[in-house]
Design an enzyme around this catalytic site. Structure first.
Site, mmCIF file in Angstrom:
data_model
loop_
_atom_site.group_PDB
_atom_site.id
_atom_site.type_symbol
_atom_site.label_atom_id
_atom_site.label_comp_id
_atom_site.label_asym_id
_atom_site.label_seq_id
_atom_site.Cartn_x
_atom_site.Cartn_y
_atom_site.Cartn_z
ATOM 1 N N MET B 14 -4.387 -10.040 10.084
ATOM 2 C CA MET B 14 -3.543 -8.845 10.106
ATOM 3 C C MET B 14 -4.182 -7.912 11.374
ATOM 4 S SD MET B 14 -0.726 -8.539 8.638
ATOM 5 C CE MET B 14 0.193 -7.758 7.128
ATOM 6 N N ASP B 33 -15.598 -4.876 12.453
ATOM 7 C CA ASP B 33 -15.836 -5.654 11.081
ATOM 8 C C ASP B 33 -17.072 -5.714 10.714
ATOM 9 O OD1 ASP B 33 -15.002 -7.498 8.876
ATOM 10 O OD2 ASP B 33 -13.366 -8.073 9.895
ATOM 11 N N VAL B 90 -8.630 -4.453 5.512
ATOM 12 C CA VAL B 90 -9.716 -5.311 4.995
ATOM 13 C C VAL B 90 -9.184 -5.808 3.563
ATOM 14 C CG1 VAL B 90 -11.413 -3.664 5.705
ATOM 15 C CG2 VAL B 90 -10.705 -3.430 3.391
ATOM 16 N N GLU B 92 -7.852 -6.952 0.012
ATOM 17 C CA GLU B 92 -7.123 -6.326 -1.185
ATOM 18 C C GLU B 92 -8.218 -6.036 -2.302
ATOM 19 O OE1 GLU B 92 -4.469 -4.513 -0.840
ATOM 20 O OE2 GLU B 92 -3.195 -5.504 0.512
ATOM 21 N N LYS B 97 -12.067 -0.994 -0.485
ATOM 22 C CA LYS B 97 -11.193 -0.199 0.448
ATOM 23 C C LYS B 97 -11.595 1.313 0.248
ATOM 24 C CE LYS B 97 -6.637 -2.745 0.906
ATOM 25 N NZ LYS B 97 -7.016 -3.112 2.373
ATOM 26 N N SER B 119 -1.004 -3.983 0.556
ATOM 27 C CA SER B 119 0.361 -4.336 0.058
ATOM 28 C C SER B 119 0.308 -4.105 -1.484
ATOM 29 C CB SER B 119 0.496 -5.651 0.570
ATOM 30 O OG SER B 119 -0.556 -6.659 -0.003
ATOM 31 N N HIS B 140 2.289 -0.291 6.016
ATOM 32 C CA HIS B 140 2.099 -1.534 5.499
ATOM 33 C C HIS B 140 2.975 -2.592 6.335
ATOM 34 C CE1 HIS B 140 3.685 -4.780 2.407
ATOM 35 N NE2 HIS B 140 2.378 -4.980 2.897
ATOM 36 N N ASN B 143 4.098 -9.749 7.630
ATOM 37 C CA ASN B 143 3.587 -10.926 8.455
ATOM 38 C C ASN B 143 4.838 -11.797 9.079
ATOM 39 O OD1 ASN B 143 1.351 -12.128 9.093
ATOM 40 N ND2 ASN B 143 0.658 -12.414 6.943
ATOM 41 N N GLU B 152 6.307 -0.413 5.934
ATOM 42 C CA GLU B 152 6.520 0.677 4.949
ATOM 43 C C GLU B 152 5.595 1.637 5.080
ATOM 44 O OE1 GLU B 152 8.496 -1.992 1.444
ATOM 45 O OE2 GLU B 152 6.326 -2.433 1.991
ATOM 46 N N ASN B 190 8.080 -6.125 -1.546
ATOM 47 C CA ASN B 190 7.383 -6.930 -2.510
ATOM 48 C C ASN B 190 7.975 -7.041 -3.767
ATOM 49 O OD1 ASN B 190 5.781 -8.179 -0.424
ATOM 50 N ND2 ASN B 190 4.008 -7.026 -1.068
#
Lengths: 76, 285
Positions: B14, B33, B90, B92, B97, B119, B140, B143, B152, B190
């Protein structure tokens, strides 16, 4: 295949019911929900547009019938 | 808001894709990262998407190299100090987070917007980790980011109108179409996709049609899905679908309970396309 229409109607009705719940909860407006499903899920028949295409009365009756037969997830 | 530098935290698939869309629109990007090899993968992903465009003659190699020069990489937060806008991507995990967000809160200028690509988690819960929750929002992506227009844009409990506008404006500046929504489990897509998948699974379980028949019906013009629902679950990953359904079940009730079949598939290592088998088998290649 006789069940084809029933299966498609149920799947789309489930999405319509969930979309109506989401709109009622204030998650997003019906237009925003349809836009999201068109652009994020690539649905050609987005829930509110689909319900309008089926016809409001028919959609209500179908949801009520499904709620009776299959459960509260169809109740809006 | 004049955005001169975007920080992307989390250089996975992502992160790399978001770096592509941001640099394609001309924004300098700092990719951050915790390990060099993750940064390498992120940059490689961005390069790969650009190379595809060059092969398709949508841009020259020169243009590609100019765009790639806009990506810089870092293992620390110093290079993010002057970023105007951060996109966090990063894994989920709420604790992770929140930790990342508190680090960003300390490292970034007070006016910077901190957006999360989550998400599955609550944007409001993530925002609790910072001193500026009004500058936190969900952003959001879908993919593959290079192709899917939707973003979103999620309003957390304390997100300001200004932040919402800025996030939407940036989404548009990088060629996306923002749709605003509340901080509700599954946001829009989703949640509705899971409702559809669950109904398809029930129809199969009741013996109305096989999964292949259902999927075949769903892609016909009168139904108009891009791909069948069982196939879609395989593509997204059955373990991920299960995780999202459990989150939706906790939030909305048992109509979102993952079916037993999903649990059986996971138990037998059938996670979808990525493991060569899921609802369907994906043959030897």
């Amino acid at each position: 295949m006789e069940n084809r229409e029933l299966v498609l109607n149920r799947i789309f009705a489930a999405v319509v019911a969930e979309a109506e719940r989401a709109a009622a909860e204030g998650v997003a407006s019906p237009q925003e929900i349809d836009d999201a499903m068109r652009m994020g899920a690539l649905f050609k028949k987005t829930p509110f547009a689909y319900a309008a295409e089926v016809g409001e009365e028919t959609m209500r009756a179908r949801l009520a019938g499904f709620a009776e037969k299959y459960g509260d997830r169809f109740k809006v | 808001m004049d955005i001169k530098k975007i920080g992307i935290v989390g250089a996975g698939v992502m992160g790399g894709e978001i770096a592509f869309v941001a640099t394609q629109a001309g924004f300098p990007v700092v990719l951050k990262d915790i390990e060099r090899r993750f940064l390498d993968v992120g940059v490689a992903n961005a390069r790969q998407i650009y190379e595809f465009k060059v092969r398709r003659r949508r841009m020259s190699e020169d243009e590609m190299e100019q765009k790639l020069k806009l990506i810089s990489v870092t293992l620390g937060y110093d290079e993010l100090a002057d970023a105007d806008f951060i996109i966090e991507a990063v894994p989920e995990n709420l604790d992770l987070k929140r930790r990342v967000f508190s680090e960003l809160d300390a490292a970034c200028s007070p006016g910077a917007i901190l957006a999360t690509n989550t998400s599955a988690l609550s944007v409001s819960a993530i925002a609790e980790a910072v001193s500026r929750p009004e500058r936190v929002a969900g952003m959001h992506f879908f993919n593959p980011v290079s192709m899917m227009r939707l973003v979103e844009v999620v309003r957390g409990a304390r997100t300001s109108d200004e932040t919402m506008s800025s996030v939407c404006a940036l989404a548009e500046a990088i060629g996306k179409s923002p749709v605003r929504c509340a901080d509700s489990a599954g946001f829009i897509v989703n949640r509705l996709l899971c409702a559809a998948m669950l109904e398809a699974a029930r129809c199969e379980r009741e013996g109305l049609m096989s999964r292949a028949e259902i999927d075949s019906a769903l892609v016909k013009p009168d139904a108009g899905l891009p791909v069948g629902l069982f196939k879609m679950a395989d593509q997204l990953g059955i373990d991920l679908i299960h995780k999202v359904m459990r989150i939706l079940q906790d939030a909305f009730g048992d109509r979102f309970a993952p079916p037993e079949e999903v649990e059986r598939l996971i138990a037998s290592g059938r996670l979808g396309v990525k493991s060569g088998k899921g609802f369907y088998d994906y043959g030897k290649s």
